[in-house]
Scaffold this motif. Structure first.
Motif, PDB file in Angstrom:
ATOM      1  N   LYS A  35      -4.903  13.331  -3.489  1.00 52.12           N
ATOM      2  CA  LYS A  35      -4.238  12.200  -2.842  1.00 52.12           C
ATOM      3  C   LYS A  35      -4.617  10.918  -3.581  1.00 52.12           C
ATOM      4  N   ARG A  93      -8.369   6.443  -6.157  1.00 53.69           N
ATOM      5  CA  ARG A  93      -7.899   5.073  -5.932  1.00 53.69           C
ATOM      6  C   ARG A  93      -7.354   4.544  -7.262  1.00 53.69           C
ATOM      7  N   GLY A 130      -4.253   6.676  -3.639  1.00 53.29           N
ATOM      8  CA  GLY A 130      -3.962   5.434  -2.932  1.00 53.29           C
ATOM      9  C   GLY A 130      -3.744   4.338  -3.959  1.00 53.29           C
ATOM     10  N   ARG A 152      -9.689  12.580  -3.360  1.00 53.44           N
ATOM     11  CA  ARG A 152      -9.062  11.261  -3.220  1.00 53.44           C
ATOM     12  C   ARG A 152      -9.257  10.470  -4.503  1.00 53.44           C
ATOM     13  N   ARG A 178       0.840  -1.205   0.000  1.00 52.81           N
ATOM     14  CA  ARG A 178       0.000   0.000   0.000  1.00 52.81           C
ATOM     15  C   ARG A 178       0.874   1.255   0.000  1.00 52.81           C
ATOM     16  N   THR A 207       0.580   5.644  -0.625  1.00 54.30           N
ATOM     17  CA  THR A 207      -0.223   6.839  -0.868  1.00 54.30           C
ATOM     18  C   THR A 207       0.736   7.968  -1.241  1.00 54.30           C
TER      19      THR A 207
END
Length: 171
Positions: A99, A129, A101, A127, A86, A88
């Motif tokens: 941001k 992903r 991830g 955010r 993981r 970020t």
């Protein structure tokens, strides 16, 4: 004695020949296909983009759950690695940051201050992903779209595109 000439009544409708009917059918089918292609391209006008920059995403008001590409520079000091794979980090275009991830292995050339394009889903509230991360090829490479976006924003730095200066070679 005169012989009467037989007269034929004129047809009420002019009948098309087989060739004319075929050409009419082909022309109609072509018009329908052109209309369908035009409607599809009109509907996709906002999604035919290589990637969006962080400022474009916030200005357009992209809805959460939208699948897209996000491109820009990896913000210096934003990379955080947690247990496992993981990671970020923040992607910026100089005005706005989002941001990101990501679960997985990053490319070997991924680092802060370098150009990156990520593919994934915008989650809203700044955010993103990512499913995949694409990094630069060599010391001076930056995707043209990222460079154009940075030039538009006034943050273009030639010779590394915002990368930290390379350390001198050791003898």
């Amino acid at each position: 004695m005169t012989i009467a000439q037989p007269t034929r009544p004129l047809p009420a409708k002019r009948r098309f020949t087989r060739k004319q009917r075929r050409l009419t059918l082909i022309a109609a089918a072509g018009a329908v296909l052109a209309l369908a292609a035009g409607l599809v391209l009109f509907a996709m006008r906002d999604t035919i983009v290589f990637f969006y920059g962080p400022t474009e995403i916030t200005e357009k008001g992209v809805l959460p759950g939208t699948r897209m590409r996000l491109g820009g520079l990896v913000e210096v000091g934003s990379v955080r690695r947690s247990d496992g794979k993981r990671v970020t980090f923040a992607v910026t275009d100089g005005r706005t940051s989002i941001k990101v991830g990501y679960d997985g292995l990053l490319p070997d050339l991924f680092r802060e201050g370098q150009g990156v394009v990520t593919e994934g889903v915008f989650e809203g509230a700044g955010r993103f992903r990512a499913d995949s991360v694409l990094a630069k090829h060599d010391e001076t490479y930056m995707p043209r779209e990222v460079a154009d976006t940075l030039k538009k924003q006034g943050h273009w730095q030639p010779g590394g595109a915002g990368a930290p200066a390379a350390a001198p070679a050791k003898p």
